[in-house]
Design an enzyme around this catalytic site. Structure first.
Site, PDB file in Angstrom:
ATOM      1  N   CYS A 115       0.827  -1.193   0.000  1.00 52.06           N
ATOM      2  CA  CYS A 115       0.000   0.000   0.000  1.00 52.06           C
ATOM      3  C   CYS A 115       0.859   1.238   0.000  1.00 52.06           C
ATOM      4  O   CYS A 115       1.261   1.751  -1.004  1.00 52.06           O
ATOM      5  CB  CYS A 115      -0.958   0.018   1.195  1.00 52.06           C
ATOM      6  SG  CYS A 115      -1.960   1.521   1.300  1.00 52.06           S
ATOM      7  N   CYS A 116       1.206   1.675   1.162  1.00 49.25           N
ATOM      8  CA  CYS A 116       1.723   3.021   1.351  1.00 49.25           C
ATOM      9  C   CYS A 116       3.065   2.993   2.054  1.00 49.25           C
ATOM     10  O   CYS A 116       4.099   3.273   1.471  1.00 49.25           O
ATOM     11  CB  CYS A 116       0.721   3.822   2.169  1.00 49.25           C
ATOM     12  SG  CYS A 116      -0.977   3.366   1.836  1.00 49.25           S
TER      13      CYS A 116
END
Length: 787
Positions: A416-417
């Site tokens: 994701c991040c």
């Protein structure tokens, strides 16, 4: 045509590759260790785009622009599938235009219908776009299918429902798919599906003891086996035989794309990350270059075509989802560089090629390019990365040494991040993540002070707790109350997460992603925090200043007055930063004390995506910020609203330069937030030096300092974990952002084109601190002797 996968096929595919410990048991990690070549040179070898590449790019961009005007096409009469949806092409009239095949649907930017997460949600998305599902399909699904959403709400407790209604525990993956699982998609390239299927069958046979856990595991292995067959069928739609291993770098890229797009056809998780792919592809590329199979220009063209394919990936999303994850991110996070356990860096030519796509096919939010940073990386690569960030503001950086301390190995990647994972970790840690979004810790604290009554809707009782009745708040009393509020919050959060992930495995198991992972895995359960900086600053104000409560006739606190000064998190003041560390420790220890689904490990992230705006609109006044309040007619008044800072960012009210911010974040204990500590920073080029060369060199030095233990704060082992780096002046981009022009920036954990943000999100972005000085201390030095 399917090839019989014989020993001769493997000998041919693996010819020239070193080592044996990766041959008899699937392990891309071991293969890489035996075969990769660290690259110490610079970017001078890179090739530019071809005319064919630019033609493909134009078709993609023109098609997307067209659909943004008239509306995207949706599937309304078929449920998505890996192999039942026909092959799709960039240009159906010129299929030979493409070099790398495999798309999410049968038509460019046609959006798949994915009801298994929740039928009502999937149908609502269609309704929001003026469409409706085929009535016959609706009848079949509503009568025969139980969705994840159905299962979750059958099991949700009254405490969870109250917390969701109050927006204290909200935004969870109970109405959208969880995401955050990363398959090792290079396994398909290295081994082929036939090998992987035989390995899964052997592991299924080896489970002889029949108990609850093993029954479920046997079923899951069976589902993984079936998914691999569907991947083979998917490849066959394009005339590709992915049952065998790839023979060269073009096929390796092609096989990875088939594996990844198979996932994207059936799984619309909140993050669908790519993983540690470049280093594996580089091994194939180096072999082909040595053999003269392909030229550098051809290899760059394959990479460009692959990246263009990734940029076509798009999911149908609900409006409520877009409030949390604005800009339509898909989080195709691609990790590169890093260090090996043997002391060799892991920079390869393929890392350069992936970063080079920002120039060859243009800047874009996807894929989410992520450099695993260490001061020992070659200076030429660090400088190239910083020069690309200076130009594009679309790369994020993660600190290898910080993550390694908590068991993230040499083939770790980012999901994701900012969340590290180690998919093939042989010690059974960090293999995947059970995603949990985040909860509003500030709101929980404010609600606790009011005796469990919501901080905005004063008549709504969320949980039972004695209120704090003091007019002037006492720090010890508030902390005792906050501790009890955190008990309620973490108990409720864990219950929700255990239910969500049990039901996801039951009704929408991600078999195709799990098929590219080891069979026996252990997950991180990712818990998050929103409102962190304001929570810390509020506690600091209570401890070091004088905070008076303003109450109505019933004793309900509706606002606060602060007299005196107090330190804020982000100012490199230990008084505030120690409170920040304490809040993290309390939160993590309470979560870790619970029994988690499938014996998952509790991890915590300081990450908000764009949900900091949504959470701000659901929170009342605190001692350090203005929130929302109710009008007499019961509507929410946002006229004085001050937005939360994103992720682990300090408040915009914190004094000091960029280096003070970095120091405060570096003090946070990664063991208490080992799902990621996200810092999004905007720094003016003028703050970095007079010339571009000086600015780039200073960026290298600053990141070396932030990610090297003790370099920013002498005599300590403190170091950072993540930086979203934007090099820009607000005055240069403000008007463009507000007019809705294309401006690519990094926000909390991902990259976004600001034209897709809401007006409120644009406002919040432009209100962030754009550092025009590195430090408010003229004598500022980094302890570079520690680097």
């Amino acid at each position: 045509m399917k090839t019989e996968v014989t020993e001769n096929i493997f000998e041919q595919a693996w010819d020239g590759f070193k080592g044996t410990n990766w041959r008899d048991k699937a392990s891309v990690t071991r293969f890489v260790q035996e075969n990769y070549k660290p690259y110490d040179g610079d970017e001078s070898f890179l090739a530019g785009p071809t005319e064919r590449t630019l033609k493909v790019k134009k078709i993609i961009e023109d098609t997307k622009n067209h659909y943004e005007e008239v509306g995207f096409p949706f599937d309304t009469d078929r449920v998505t599938s890996i192999d039942k949806i026909p092959a799709g092409y960039i240009d159906a009239n010129d299929k030979e235009l493409e070099l790398i095949y495999g798309m999410q649907n049968s038509e460019l930017f046609r959006l798949n219908f994915m009801p298994r997460g929740g039928l009502r949600v999937a149908e609502k998305i269609l309704t929001e776009h003026g469409l409706s599902v085929d009535p016959g399909l609706h009848d079949v699904l509503s009568q025969t299918m139980t969705s994840v959403n159905d299962g979750i709400f059958r099991a949700y407790t009254s405490a969870i429902r109250k917390a969701r209604h109050a927006h204290t525990v909200t935004g969870l993956p109970d109405a959208y798919s969880r995401g955050r699982i990363i398959g090792v998609y290079a396994r398909l390239a290295l081994y082929g599906a036939d090998y992987l299927m035989k390995e899964k069958a052997k592991e299924w046979d080896a489970i002889t003891e029949i108990n609850d856990d093993n029954i479920r595991l046997k079923e899951e292995i069976n589902m993984q086996y079936q998914a691999l067959q569907e991947v083979v069928n998917f490849g066959a739609l394009y005339g590709l035989d992915v049952s065998r291993p790839a023979m060269n770098v073009k096929e390796a890229i092609q096989w990875v794309n088939i594996a990844y797009m198979a996932v994207c056809r059936v799984i619309n998780g909140a993050a669908t990350s790519l993983g540690r792919v470049p280093i594996v592809l580089d091994i194939f590329a180096e072999r082909d270059l040595a053999r003269g199979t392909f030229t550098e220009q051809e290899i760059q063209e394959f990479v460009d075509d692959f990246i263009l394919k990734l940029r076509t990936m798009k999911f149908a999303r609900a409006a409520a989802y877009d409030e949390l994850y604005s800009g339509d991110p898909t989080f195709i996070t691609t990790s590169m560089a890093g260090m090996g356990n043997d002391g060799r860096h892991r920079v390869t030519k393929m890392d350069y090629r992936f970063l080079n796509t920002l120039d060859t096919i243009g800047n874009a939010p996807e894929p989410n390019l992520t450099v695993l940073w260490d001061s020992k990386l070659p200076y030429s690569f660090k400088r190239y990365s910083m020069s690309m960030s200076h130009k594009h503001s679309s790369i994020q950086y993660e600190g290898v040494e910080t993550m390694a301390k908590d068991g993230y190995g040499e083939m770790s990647c980012i999901s994701c991040c900012v969340s590290p994972l180690d998919p093939e970790n042989e010690e059974g840690r960090h293999n995947l993540q059970y995603f949990g979004a985040r909860v509003n810790v500030l709101k929980a604290m404010l609600t606790g002070l009011n005796g469990g009554y919501d901080d905005v809707h004063k008549d709504y009782k969320v949980f039972d707790i004695e209120p704090v009745r003091d007019e002037i708040l006492d720090y010890d009393t508030v902390m005792e109350n906050f501790d009890k509020s955190l008990n309620w919050l973490t108990d409720t959060y864990v219950d929700a997460m255990n239910i969500i992930h049990y039901m996801t495995d039951k009704y929408n198991y991600e078999a195709v992603q799990m098929a590219f992972l080891p069979t026996k895995v252990r997950a991180n359960m990712g818990f998050g925090i929103c409102g962190f900086a304001n929570t810390v600053d509020s506690l600091s104000a209570i401890k070091y200043a004088k905070v008076k409560t303003l109450r109505d006739e019933n004793g309900y606190i509706y606002d606060y007055e602060v007299e005196g000064d107090f330190p804020r998190y982000g100012e490199d003041d230990d008084r505030a930063d120690d409170i920040a560390k304490l809040v993290m420790k309390m939160y993590h220890e309470k979560l870790a004390s619970h029994k988690l689904y499938k014996n998952a490990e509790a991890t915590v992230s300081l990450l908000t995506i764009t949900s900091n705006v949504a959470y701000s609109k659901q929170t009342g006044n605190s001692p350090v910020h203005k929130g929302v309040f109710l009008n007499e007619d019961g509507t929410v008044n946002k006229s004085k609203l001050e937005f939360f800072s994103p992720g682990a960012n300090p408040s915009n009210k914190a004094k000091g330069g960029w280096l003070q911010n970095l120091r405060s974040l570096a003090k946070l204990e990664f063991k208490d937030a080992n799902d990621g500590i996200s810092l999004t920073t905007q720094v003016s080029p003028r703050a970095l030096g007079k010339t571009r060369d000086e600015q780039v060199d200073n960026l290298v030095q600053i990141l070396d300092g932030y990610f090297t233990p003790g370099a920013l704060i002498n005599g300590t082992e403190f170091a950072g974990q993540h930086v979203n780096l934007n090099v820009m002046d607000l005055k240069d981009v403000y008007d463009k952002i507000m007019r809705g022009e294309d401006v690519i920036v990094r926000i909390s954990g991902y990259c976004v084109n600001t034209k897709y943000l809401t007006p409120e999100q644009k406002q919040e972005l432009t209100e962030r601190v754009f550092h025009e000085v590195l430090s408010n201390d003229d004598e500022e030095v980094m302890h570079t002797s520690n680097i």
